[in-house]
Scaffold this motif. Structure first.
Motif, PDB file in Angstrom:
ATOM      1  N   SER A 262      -0.026  15.591 -12.668  1.00  0.00           N
ATOM      2  CA  SER A 262       0.245  14.781 -11.478  1.00  0.00           C
ATOM      3  C   SER A 262       1.362  13.783 -11.714  1.00  0.00           C
ATOM      4  O   SER A 262       1.737  13.072 -10.794  1.00  0.00           O
ATOM      5  CB  SER A 262      -1.027  14.030 -11.089  1.00  0.00           C
ATOM      6  N   ASP A 329      -7.746  18.085 -12.650  1.00  0.00           N
ATOM      7  CA  ASP A 329      -6.496  17.962 -11.898  1.00  0.00           C
ATOM      8  C   ASP A 329      -5.662  19.234 -12.041  1.00  0.00           C
ATOM      9  O   ASP A 329      -5.345  19.662 -13.146  1.00  0.00           O
ATOM     10  CB  ASP A 329      -5.714  16.745 -12.416  1.00  0.00           C
ATOM     11  N   ARG A 331      -2.721  19.576 -10.197  1.00  0.00           N
ATOM     12  CA  ARG A 331      -1.395  19.333  -9.638  1.00  0.00           C
ATOM     13  C   ARG A 331      -0.298  19.804 -10.610  1.00  0.00           C
ATOM     14  O   ARG A 331      -0.276  19.412 -11.767  1.00  0.00           O
ATOM     15  CB  ARG A 331      -1.228  17.844  -9.304  1.00  0.00           C
TER      16      ARG A 331
END
Ligand code: NAD
Length: 448
Positions: A262, A329, A331
């Protein structure tokens, strides 16, 4: 001290929980009603080791609460942290500051007394000036100061990083604001965490310079890994050989499938946009971004090559999907590019990840998910270690080999020594090591 955190994501929630654990009285605010409702029931919206206990302890202690109502959160707060997202703006790579400015406006409207407004989100140089302008426009009489305090925590080790940071950076233009920030971080000050006071613009730039430097270090060793493959050297030994030099240090020298996550991808892009705006080229970072992008694509080709022959109709099992272990996560995870490359070549993809499946599923609609690495690998033509989760570090390789249609392991994190893989009956493909068949491997990045 009363603290409000605006934005209860990876950074906001960890920061809020840790501040409350220091004894501050914290309200975490988020627009996302489902997130707040879940938190009120003790359900964490993200996977971060130790976070659920930390939150539960401080909620029970009456120091931590959650709300969707920013006004309630800001009421009486002496420090108001903005921890909203700053994703890449669609189309141009600039940081999208609409959430930051939106939050700043709402905060200014809700201010009740003297307060610092602290930007914890990663924001380009000059963002604090605009937040200040918004503040003065909306609440000209308010006794409030705008401060930059970038966050350096790593997902997966976020609580430890927050509580024992290498340093705290505070960019403040006013002594009164600096005083309040000292008070906020006093518990860490006592732990001797270095606190660096700078100008607001300098603080904003420190965060980007830090991430760009780390991305550069990763990209450097990844290119050296390609050279190792071409020359018959071993990148793990090269990393150790250079990392033992105190001037270089051993961290961020693990060759792999390219950085994701991210922060690094969006922050390197945003830094380049700042450099364009100020007509000050950052050529090293430009190269880092290009090399990393082509590396992620090259990893897909590396897997296809390991399949040998026509890949169409084959099955590949991806073991680990998140951009790194101990987070959910997804991303900009390298697994996304690998899935794309495999599906483009008509390969069927199976996948296992201990925590990331919920986030991965909508991003990889054609992938079939399994709840164990062995089930994912069963009947497949290659297994690929994409993320070095602990549960993937001690696989029963013989069992894996027995279950697969063709026993091939592509180890993109160099978790296993090639000899162990081969002893278990699997063909080995990895990163930055001499090829096992005697001939130099194709330089997969060259054609990227
Ligand atoms: P995230 O997307 O997980 O969380 C952001 C949250 O802000 C969301 O829950 C969203 O609903 C909420 N939000 C947006 N606008 C709001 C508003 N006006 N009022 C209330 N809530 C609002 O983001 P993140 O990963 O926590 O990142 C936040 C910032 O911290 C980014 O700038 C990021 O670059 C930076 N950062 C992230 C990390 C990391 O590891 N994730 C580390 C260091 C810095």
């Amino acid at each position: 001290m009363r603290i409000a955190i605006i934005g209860t994501g990876y950074v906001g929630l960890v920061s809020g929980a840790c501040f409350s654990d220091f004894g501050h009285d914290v309200v975490c605010v988020d627009k996302d009603e489902r997130k707040i409702a879940a938190l009120e029931k003790g359900v964490m919206p993200i996977f971060e080791p130790g976070l659920d206990q930390l939150v539960a302890r401080n909620v029970a202690g009456g120091r931590l609460s959650f709300t969707t109502d920013l006004k309630t959160g800001v009421d009486g707060a002496e420090a108001i942290f903005i921890a909203v997202g700053t994703p890449s703006r669609r189309g141009d790579g600039h940081a999208d500051l609409s959430y930051v400015y939106g939050a700043a406006r709402e905060i200014a409207e809700a201010l009740t007394g003297p307060a610092v407004i602290v930007t914890k989100s990663t924001v380009p140089v000059g963002t604090g000036d605009e937040v200040e302008r918004i503040l003065r426009e909306v609440a000209p009489e308010a006794e409030a100061w705008v401060v930059s305090n970038p966050e350096f925590l790593r997902e997966g080790a976020a609580i430890e990083d927050f509580k024992r940071p290498d340093r705290i950076v505070v960019g403040a233009e006013d002594e009164r604001a600096a005083e309040i920030m000292r008070e906020v971080y006093r518990p860490l000050y006592l732990n001797k965490a270095p606190i660096l006071f700078t100008s607001r613009r300098t603080s904003e730039l420190i965060k980007y310079a830090a991430n760009a430097f780390l991305a550069t270090k990763i990209t450097f060793i990844n290119e050296i890994a390609d050279l190792c493959e071409a020359t018959g050297a071993d990148v793990q030994d090269v990393s150790r050989g250079i990392g033992l030099d105190n001037r270089i240090g051993p961290k961020f020298l693990h060759a792999g499938p390219g950085y994701g996550g991210s922060c690094f991808p969006k922050d390197t892009l945003a830094l380049l946009k700042t450099s364009e705006d100020y007509q000050t080229p950052l050529r090293i970072i430009e190269a880092v971004v290009q090399v990393n992008d082509s590396r992620k694509r090259a990893m897909g080709r590396k897997v296809l090559k390991a399949l040998g022959g026509d890949p169409r109709g084959r099955t590949v099992a991806l073991l680990g999907l998140t951009f790194k272990p101990n987070t959910d996560d997804m991303r900009d995870a390298p697994s996304l590019s690998i899935v794309q490359a495999l599906e483009d070549a008509s390969v069927k993809v199976h996948a296992f990840d201990p925590e990331g499946v919920e986030q991965a599923r909508p991003m990889m609609p054609n992938v079939e998910f399994f709840d164990s690495p062995y089930k994912a690998a069963e009947g497949s033509d290659a297994a690929v270690i994409v993320t070095e989760w602990d549960v993937l570090r001690a696989l029963d390789l013989k069992r894996l080999a027995r279950l697969m249609a063709r026993p091939v392991l592509v180890d993109l994190r160099n978790v296993y020594p090639p000899e162990d893989v081969e002893a278990a009956g699997l063909a080995w493909h990895g990163i930055g090591k001499p090829p096992r068949d005697g001939g130099a491997d194709e330089d997969v990045s060259a054609a990227a």
